[in-house]
Design a protein around this motif. Sequence first.
Motif, PDB file in Angstrom:
ATOM      1  N   ASP A  49      27.022 -20.549   3.887  1.00 49.75           N
ATOM      2  CA  ASP A  49      25.778 -21.453   4.296  1.00 49.75           C
ATOM      3  C   ASP A  49      24.741 -21.513   3.239  1.00 49.75           C
ATOM      4  O   ASP A  49      24.446 -20.317   2.548  1.00 49.75           O
ATOM      5  CB  ASP A  49      25.058 -20.764   5.511  1.00 49.75           C
ATOM      6  N   TYR A 108      22.458 -18.924   1.762  1.00 44.34           N
ATOM      7  CA  TYR A 108      22.889 -17.921   0.971  1.00 44.34           C
ATOM      8  C   TYR A 108      23.092 -18.580  -0.598  1.00 44.34           C
ATOM      9  O   TYR A 108      24.147 -18.054  -1.170  1.00 44.34           O
ATOM     10  CB  TYR A 108      24.314 -17.242   1.608  1.00 44.34           C
ATOM     11  N   ASP A 156      16.562 -23.311  12.960  1.00 42.71           N
ATOM     12  CA  ASP A 156      18.051 -22.571  12.971  1.00 42.71           C
ATOM     13  C   ASP A 156      18.914 -22.689  14.010  1.00 42.71           C
ATOM     14  O   ASP A 156      18.567 -23.069  15.184  1.00 42.71           O
ATOM     15  CB  ASP A 156      18.035 -20.959  12.370  1.00 42.71           C
ATOM     16  N   THR A 157      20.246 -22.662  13.921  1.00 41.83           N
ATOM     17  CA  THR A 157      21.260 -22.438  14.848  1.00 41.83           C
ATOM     18  C   THR A 157      21.216 -23.389  15.879  1.00 41.83           C
ATOM     19  O   THR A 157      21.328 -23.253  16.999  1.00 41.83           O
ATOM     20  CB  THR A 157      21.227 -21.138  15.553  1.00 41.83           C
ATOM     21  N   TYR A 190      23.529 -25.541  16.142  1.00 41.27           N
ATOM     22  CA  TYR A 190      24.698 -25.629  16.506  1.00 41.27           C
ATOM     23  C   TYR A 190      25.229 -24.435  17.512  1.00 41.27           C
ATOM     24  O   TYR A 190      26.281 -24.429  18.066  1.00 41.27           O
ATOM     25  CB  TYR A 190      25.690 -25.331  15.356  1.00 41.27           C
ATOM     26  N   GLN A 200      13.299 -15.697  14.777  1.00 42.42           N
ATOM     27  CA  GLN A 200      13.800 -15.185  13.696  1.00 42.42           C
ATOM     28  C   GLN A 200      12.714 -14.529  12.960  1.00 42.42           C
ATOM     29  O   GLN A 200      11.687 -14.898  12.541  1.00 42.42           O
ATOM     30  CB  GLN A 200      14.267 -16.507  12.898  1.00 42.42           C
ATOM     31  N   ASN A 217      18.125 -29.849  12.453  1.00 36.69           N
ATOM     32  CA  ASN A 217      18.447 -29.195  11.172  1.00 36.69           C
ATOM     33  C   ASN A 217      19.470 -30.498  10.457  1.00 36.69           C
ATOM     34  O   ASN A 217      20.475 -30.705  10.917  1.00 36.69           O
ATOM     35  CB  ASN A 217      19.167 -27.874  11.228  1.00 36.69           C
ATOM     36  N   ASP A 230      22.724 -29.561   9.073  1.00 40.06           N
ATOM     37  CA  ASP A 230      23.895 -29.141   9.871  1.00 40.06           C
ATOM     38  C   ASP A 230      24.499 -30.155  10.879  1.00 40.06           C
ATOM     39  O   ASP A 230      25.301 -29.953  11.936  1.00 40.06           O
ATOM     40  CB  ASP A 230      23.522 -27.710  10.792  1.00 40.06           C
TER      41      ASP A 230
END
Length: 492
Positions: free
Chosen positions: A294, A297, A307-308, A310, A318, A397, A400
């Motif tokens: 991802d 990183y 985030d997330t 998905y 977070q 996002n 994504d």
Amino acid sequence: MATHRSITRILRSLPNTSRNACSQHHHHNYHRASWLHAEAFAKRYSSNTATVVAAAASPSNEQTTSSSSSSAGSTGGSNSSIISKQLKTTSDLPLKTYNVTKADARPKLSEHHKITFDEKKTLVPWEEGKTSHFQHIWMRDHCQCSECFHPETKQRILNTFTIPKNIQPDKVEAEEKGMKIKWKNDGHKSFYTWEWLHLHSYNPRLERYISPQFKFWGSEIAERPPEVEYEAVMESDAGVGEWTRKIRKYGFCYVKGVPVTPEATKELIQRISHIKHTHYGGFWDFTSDLSKKDTAYTTLALGVHTDTTYFSDPAGLQLFHLLSHTEGSGGQSILVDGFRAAKILREEDPTAYRVLSNVRIPSHSSGNHDSSIQPFAPFPVFNHHPVNGELIMVRWNNDDRTTMDRWDDPADVERFYEATRAWNDVLNRRESEYREQLVPGRPLIFDNWRVLHGRAAFDGKRRLCGAYISRDDFMSRFVISNSKREDVLKAL
Ligand SMILES: C[N+](C)(C)CCCC[C@H](N)C(=O)O
Ligand SMILES: O=C(O)CCC(=O)C(=O)O
């Protein structure tokens, strides 16, 4: 039934009505119905049978008025907008929202009228001039005695389906603290306090819903960002209450004086609740080594996002704790208040707001070879509470987002790109962005359903640790650490 014209007019106008009565923020000694408690009550509004369709209401904010407009929430499973349908055809969805009235300071039975009952219902006349109608089957089913309702687990132990369909009271008596019913069929005795009856009156509703009081912010928040002390959070529930209250109100909060170790950070997070495990692991301690596939990183800049997207249930909170950054620079964090940005978009470009409230965006996380995570359905950017219509989740996002290949009307494709461009412009305005370099010892936690985050590119060795907490676990801890448990239980 809203007609086609009325929907278009409503949507076009997106009225910023003055604060409506029910969102006024008063303190009633009865409930201490501060907005904190409203959170506990709010859950109730989503549990009943209102066939409410999501209305694109904006969240209320201390400085601005709350407004509510109604639009048919999108119901299609595909990512296509229902804009074209809305504009061409009348919505066939009944629009029914809760019409709650102001609550009485303390529920008092009428001095002039007695409690009566007929073969179907019990009528409870209140001093405030309203009379609650409670169907007998409902009353019996909600008996709170220890035979029907487990005193420890707070679960129903009564078997609802053994209640006779035509159940009726033999006797109904008003006592000092509440109402006692002796049921005809089996002589069972039920007791309901006046508070409970008033709070759960459904015909009519007597309790009002108070919108959560958010404090919107832009770049000016840099002067005095919300923060709490590590010791306070670690040593008392009151400390956790302050921390969760600030997260709820501002959408983020720093914790000062945290030992710069993953262990202390993990312990800190768990003061709120257990960590939400994902394909990144539970508690993460990461750097730019692509150990997980991802872009987080990597050393790349990341535009502000939530985030997330998905996950069917995106992470609620977070936390990031910068442990070290050596032999390099950059990596500044960027936070944007998504609720404030959404309100600005609604006001500046209502069509863009409508598009991003309806077009469902498919998303995924498929970098790791052992997974390709996608939600059970695509979701819009702006997700509104299905009952009270308030904006409850921003999902955004752009990296994504997967291929959008199902459109009812191909003309919506350009509408979508125009709307996302308008949204992106609001997000990237100088006054929208709170830019701050994370500091070891001062972790940041934020509401991932409201606040977008990003980071500047960086070089050198940068080590972050942190974790997710689910939305429901956060809200549970927020309500419990800021209310008396008896109030929370009363509101169930
Ligand atoms: C787990 N950790 C925070 C280190 C990385 C998360 C990656 C987030 C992903 N790009 C998303 O938008 O959901
Ligand atoms: O590295 C950072 O500061 C944030 C990374 C990020 O945005 C993420 O993990 O979602």
